[in-house]
Every structure is written in C-alpha cells, then in structure tokens.
Design a protein around this motif. Sequence first.
Motif, short mmCIF file in Angstrom:
data_model
loop_
_atom_site.label_atom_id
_atom_site.label_comp_id
_atom_site.label_asym_id
_atom_site.label_seq_id
_atom_site.Cartn_x
_atom_site.Cartn_y
_atom_site.Cartn_z
N ASP A 25 27.53 40.62 43.40
CA ASP A 25 28.57 41.68 42.89
C ASP A 25 29.83 41.64 43.60
OD1 ASP A 25 26.48 42.77 41.52
OD2 ASP A 25 26.18 44.59 43.10
N LEU A 26 29.82 41.20 44.96
CA LEU A 26 31.22 40.89 45.59
C LEU A 26 32.10 39.83 44.87
CD1 LEU A 26 33.02 41.89 47.66
CD2 LEU A 26 31.56 40.20 49.39
N LEU A 27 31.29 38.73 44.60
CA LEU A 27 31.78 37.48 43.99
C LEU A 27 32.05 37.80 42.53
CD1 LEU A 27 29.21 34.92 45.16
CD2 LEU A 27 31.65 34.79 45.93
N ALA A 28 31.39 38.45 41.67
CA ALA A 28 31.71 39.03 40.44
C ALA A 28 33.25 39.66 40.61
CB ALA A 28 30.58 39.62 39.84
N SER A 29 33.38 40.60 41.58
CA SER A 29 34.61 41.33 41.41
C SER A 29 35.76 40.57 41.37
CB SER A 29 34.50 42.37 42.66
OG SER A 29 34.93 41.48 44.07
N GLU A 36 39.17 35.80 48.65
CA GLU A 36 39.91 34.76 48.61
C GLU A 36 39.28 33.48 48.52
OE1 GLU A 36 43.23 34.81 49.27
OE2 GLU A 36 43.06 36.92 49.48
N GLN A 37 39.76 32.42 48.05
CA GLN A 37 38.98 31.27 47.57
C GLN A 37 37.99 30.61 48.84
OE1 GLN A 37 39.01 29.73 44.48
NE2 GLN A 37 37.63 28.06 45.35
N ALA A 38 38.62 30.71 50.17
CA ALA A 38 37.86 30.05 51.12
C ALA A 38 36.63 31.02 51.27
CB ALA A 38 38.66 30.05 52.40
N ASP A 39 36.69 32.33 51.36
CA ASP A 39 35.72 33.39 51.47
C ASP A 39 34.74 33.23 50.24
OD1 ASP A 39 36.72 34.40 53.84
OD2 ASP A 39 37.85 36.05 52.70
N ALA A 40 35.08 32.83 49.24
CA ALA A 40 34.28 32.83 48.15
C ALA A 40 33.44 31.25 48.26
CB ALA A 40 34.95 32.62 46.72
N GLU A 41 34.15 30.48 48.74
CA GLU A 41 33.28 28.93 49.16
C GLU A 41 32.10 29.28 50.05
OE1 GLU A 41 36.39 26.20 49.82
OE2 GLU A 41 37.08 26.17 47.59
N ARG A 42 32.64 30.29 51.17
CA ARG A 42 31.52 30.19 52.42
C ARG A 42 30.52 31.10 51.85
NH1 ARG A 42 33.33 34.17 57.31
NH2 ARG A 42 31.34 34.36 58.31
N ALA A 43 30.58 31.97 50.78
CA ALA A 43 29.53 32.86 50.17
C ALA A 43 28.87 31.80 49.51
CB ALA A 43 29.95 34.09 49.41
N VAL A 44 29.36 31.07 48.64
CA VAL A 44 28.56 30.10 47.82
C VAL A 44 27.81 29.25 48.62
CG1 VAL A 44 29.00 27.99 46.48
CG2 VAL A 44 30.08 30.04 45.76
N GLY A 45 28.10 28.60 50.11
CA GLY A 45 27.62 27.66 50.66
C GLY A 45 26.34 28.36 50.95
N ALA A 52 29.84 33.45 40.97
CA ALA A 52 30.90 32.99 41.58
C ALA A 52 31.64 31.63 40.83
CB ALA A 52 30.49 32.22 42.98
N ALA A 53 30.75 31.08 40.02
CA ALA A 53 31.29 29.99 39.08
C ALA A 53 31.99 30.44 38.03
CB ALA A 53 30.07 29.28 38.45
N VAL A 54 31.96 31.74 37.59
CA VAL A 54 32.78 32.44 36.70
C VAL A 54 34.15 32.68 37.09
CG1 VAL A 54 33.24 34.38 35.22
CG2 VAL A 54 30.77 33.33 35.14
N ARG A 55 34.35 33.19 38.28
CA ARG A 55 35.44 33.74 38.86
C ARG A 55 36.49 32.62 39.62
NH1 ARG A 55 37.12 38.33 36.69
NH2 ARG A 55 35.01 39.79 36.39
N TYR A 56 35.76 31.67 40.28
CA TYR A 56 36.31 30.77 41.32
C TYR A 56 36.26 29.29 40.81
CZ TYR A 56 36.14 35.17 44.06
OH TYR A 56 36.40 36.45 44.60
N ALA A 57 37.20 28.56 41.20
CA ALA A 57 37.17 27.14 41.05
C ALA A 57 36.37 26.34 42.09
CB ALA A 57 38.56 26.65 41.18
N LEU A 58 35.12 26.27 41.77
CA LEU A 58 34.11 25.62 42.84
C LEU A 58 33.49 24.25 42.53
CD1 LEU A 58 31.74 28.79 42.95
CD2 LEU A 58 33.82 28.05 44.51
N LEU A 59 34.17 23.57 41.47
CA LEU A 59 33.63 22.14 41.09
C LEU A 59 34.50 21.13 42.00
CD1 LEU A 59 33.19 22.44 37.15
CD2 LEU A 59 31.42 22.67 39.01
N ARG A 60 33.85 20.87 43.02
CA ARG A 60 34.48 19.55 43.77
C ARG A 60 33.32 18.70 44.25
NH1 ARG A 60 37.73 23.22 48.26
NH2 ARG A 60 39.25 24.29 46.68
#
Length: 104
Positions: free
Chosen positions: A37-41, A45-54, A79-87
Amino acid sequence: MRMDACRHLRERSDTAWQAPADAGAREREIWADGLGDLLASGCLEQADAERAVGRLIQVAVRDAEYAVREAALHALSEAAVRYALLRRPRSAGRPHRRLRASPP
C-alpha cells in the motif's frame, strides 16, 4: 492534502522496513500488504522504494508461507507500477546482451 498524507506515510515507513521477526504468517502477510500500500501510494522517494523492494524480494523468495510470498509479490507489482526499478542486477556476473531490431 496529498502532501500531508505522503508525509505521514513516509514517517511511518521508517518502521515498516522489517517484518516482525517473531510474527506469525498472518502478521507477515499484513506487513507485506501494508508495504505494498505504501509503495502504491507513490509517496516514497526512489531510494526508499528500492530499499522496500529489496526487502520484499527477500521475503518473496525465502518465506515459508505461500500467503506471505504472494503478498510480497503483489507489493512488488505495486512498486513496479510507480517506480523505475528495472536495472541491471548487482550480482550479475556478465553484462546483459543488447537486443537489436531486425532489419526490415
């Protein structure tokens, strides 16, 4: 209004990174849903989203309970919908091949 809600969610995120170590499967599932839910909102920040994804990847791969893994995977899809995660993965030993378009 949205900025206030995002600030409140970011403040709560500091305690959301780790699933409770002694929690049961249902509590871990609720934790993953909450992080989704937090990610969907889109408020992180990008760094926090990446931390959550990990952290969610770890849970999706390692948790013994199907429902917890499923909740973690759903959160990852949010997360994949809201953030640029493809690295490129850090653990990849060889570079990715570039695909070339076929000539017409």
